[in-house]
Design an enzyme around this catalytic site. Structure first.
Site, mmCIF file in Angstrom:
data_model
loop_
_atom_site.group_PDB
_atom_site.id
_atom_site.type_symbol
_atom_site.label_atom_id
_atom_site.label_comp_id
_atom_site.label_asym_id
_atom_site.label_seq_id
_atom_site.Cartn_x
_atom_site.Cartn_y
_atom_site.Cartn_z
ATOM 1 N N TYR A 95 77.108 67.573 33.639
ATOM 2 C CA TYR A 95 75.662 67.588 34.160
ATOM 3 C C TYR A 95 75.606 67.908 35.608
ATOM 4 O O TYR A 95 76.574 67.600 36.278
ATOM 5 C CB TYR A 95 75.059 66.074 34.063
ATOM 6 C CG TYR A 95 75.423 65.554 32.708
ATOM 7 C CD1 TYR A 95 74.805 66.149 31.613
ATOM 8 C CD2 TYR A 95 76.148 64.463 32.473
ATOM 9 C CE1 TYR A 95 75.038 65.482 30.404
ATOM 10 C CE2 TYR A 95 76.198 63.859 31.277
ATOM 11 C CZ TYR A 95 75.675 64.436 30.152
ATOM 12 O OH TYR A 95 75.929 63.859 29.096
ATOM 13 N N ASP A 116 80.754 55.410 30.298
ATOM 14 C CA ASP A 116 82.113 55.976 30.821
ATOM 15 C C ASP A 116 83.148 55.536 29.697
ATOM 16 O O ASP A 116 83.967 54.295 30.007
ATOM 17 C CB ASP A 116 82.371 55.567 32.169
ATOM 18 C CG ASP A 116 83.471 56.396 32.687
ATOM 19 O OD1 ASP A 116 84.119 57.059 31.910
ATOM 20 O OD2 ASP A 116 83.774 56.141 33.800
ATOM 21 N N PHE A 117 83.144 55.551 28.349
ATOM 22 C CA PHE A 117 83.984 54.850 27.381
ATOM 23 C C PHE A 117 85.494 55.267 27.606
ATOM 24 O O PHE A 117 86.246 54.457 26.883
ATOM 25 C CB PHE A 117 83.408 55.486 26.146
ATOM 26 C CG PHE A 117 82.959 56.700 25.962
ATOM 27 C CD1 PHE A 117 84.046 57.666 25.986
ATOM 28 C CD2 PHE A 117 81.734 57.051 25.711
ATOM 29 C CE1 PHE A 117 83.455 59.233 25.872
ATOM 30 C CE2 PHE A 117 81.246 58.394 25.463
ATOM 31 C CZ PHE A 117 82.204 59.371 25.859
ATOM 32 N N ASN A 168 78.615 76.013 20.355
ATOM 33 C CA ASN A 168 77.846 75.508 21.465
ATOM 34 C C ASN A 168 78.879 74.621 22.456
ATOM 35 O O ASN A 168 78.678 74.545 23.392
ATOM 36 C CB ASN A 168 76.707 74.706 20.898
ATOM 37 C CG ASN A 168 75.728 74.451 21.925
ATOM 38 O OD1 ASN A 168 75.317 74.920 22.803
ATOM 39 N ND2 ASN A 168 75.407 72.958 21.798
ATOM 40 N N HIS A 215 82.857 65.262 19.482
ATOM 41 C CA HIS A 215 82.651 66.723 19.370
ATOM 42 C C HIS A 215 82.597 67.492 20.851
ATOM 43 O O HIS A 215 82.642 68.366 21.033
ATOM 44 C CB HIS A 215 81.400 67.319 18.523
ATOM 45 C CG HIS A 215 80.161 67.104 19.148
ATOM 46 N ND1 HIS A 215 79.045 67.842 18.763
ATOM 47 C CD2 HIS A 215 79.777 66.325 20.097
ATOM 48 C CE1 HIS A 215 77.850 67.297 19.718
ATOM 49 N NE2 HIS A 215 78.329 66.272 20.584
ATOM 50 N N ASP A 216 82.477 66.370 21.914
ATOM 51 C CA ASP A 216 82.493 66.931 23.258
ATOM 52 C C ASP A 216 83.789 67.003 23.719
ATOM 53 O O ASP A 216 84.178 67.672 24.692
ATOM 54 C CB ASP A 216 81.598 65.750 24.135
ATOM 55 C CG ASP A 216 80.149 65.928 23.982
ATOM 56 O OD1 ASP A 216 79.845 67.031 23.491
ATOM 57 O OD2 ASP A 216 79.519 64.872 24.256
#
Ligand code: ASE
Length: 298
Positions: free
Chosen positions: A147, A189-190, A255, A208-209
């Site tokens: 971000y 913040d895992f 993506n 997926h990130d």
């Protein structure tokens, strides 16, 4: 009937113009066309829409008529005057007062994702995301992972919620979750924060990130927090076994290439990650919707 060659050209033209269709939708959302028409007591002419939005009369008329061709608006002519109103599609998904409104996701796609896709060629060359190229910011200097600002993070979160409000239900029905009374939806913040105690950990649109390595670290943390009989429910768009479909999952995987460190995965790839983290029983269910579900228990 047109020849196969002509049909092929038509298909090619449709693909080439796809970005214009996206931009018409994005612009109409950003300008507030659908909200204005929803809030007006009666259908409005192009001049009235332009006056209320503070936009040009020519641009507005073109945009509205293009929206009609895309079934985003409908038009009726009364005493020679074109009057515009929302369609079922726009009333349901594009008006902010609708519980199924996708406005935040569309704004996020328009302001962030679209810019990264402008660098797809380079992303394929490099095999990595294009934040530096799209925004002039190295990805390790971004505000928390991907971000550019707190506002952008909030818009993305609200966008994910928009999609969930339409596509969440079918995934939660894919498995009987009654053996898991306490469910933790893993976010924030895992990689660092301690995981709360739960019977089931939900990883929705998280894996997926991330790279395989980071996924393995996260799954191992969850495995350690898991009680016997507990588990993890992974919610993602599954690729076909050979990776060659469905188109939506392939596009989402690209993506992830332009925007993140991750990728979409096949059932076998999720199985391998889950098994390596110590989960014994792994079941994959396709829902036919945007998201699929993988349940793994220890
Ligand atoms: C991510 C999701 C997205 C990371 C970056 C992203 C989307 C756009 N950019 O986890 C949304 C993808 N679309 C859906 C329907 O989820």
């Amino acid at each position: 009937m047109s020849s196969p060659e002509e049909q092929a050209f038509r298909l090619l033209t449709e693909y080439s113009n796809g970005f214009m269709v996206s931009q018409v939708l994005f612009a109409a959302c950003e300008l507030g066309v659908f909200d204005l028409l929803a809030e007006a007591p009666e259908p409005l002419g192009a001049a009235a829409v332009a006056a209320r939005l503070g936009t040009s009369s020519h641009g507005t008329e073109l945009l509205l008529d293009t929206c009609v061709s895309l079934k985003l608006l409908q038009v009726e002519t009364k005493t020679g005057k074109a009057l515009y109103q929302n369609t079922e599609l726009s009333s349901t998904y594009l008006v902010r007062a609708s519980p199924k409104c996708q406005g935040n996701m569309l704004r996020y796609l328009a302001r962030t994702t679209y810019l990264c896709w402008g660098h797809l060629t380079q992303a394929v060359r490099d095999g990595r995301n294009q934040y530096l190229e799209a925004f002039g910011v190295p990805s390790d200097q971004l505000f928390s992972a991907i971000y550019r600002s707190e506002d952008e993070r909030l818009l993305f979160m609200r966008g994910l919620q928009d999609v969930w409000s339409v596509s969440g239900r079918p995934v939660l029905g894919a498995f009987d979750l009654s053996p898991f009374p306490l469910i933790c939806d893993v976010g924030g913040d895992f990689f660092k924060d301690p995981l709360p105690e739960a019977d089931l950990y939900l990883l929705a649109r998280v894996l997926h990130d991330w790279t395989d390595e980071r996924c393995s670290r996260l799954l191992a943390r969850i495995r350690r927090a898991c009680k016997p009989g507990g588990g993890v429910l992974v919610i993602e768009s599954l690729l076909a076994a050979d990776g060659r479909g469905p188109l939506t999952a392939q596009l989402y995987s690209l993506n992830m290439l332009v925007q993140t460190e991750g990728r979409e995965r096949t059932p076998a790839q999720y199985r391998a990650l889950l098994a390596a983290a110590g989960f014994r029983h792994v079941q994959c269910r396709r829902t036919g919707g945007l998201y699929d579900a993988i349940l793994a228990t220890r």
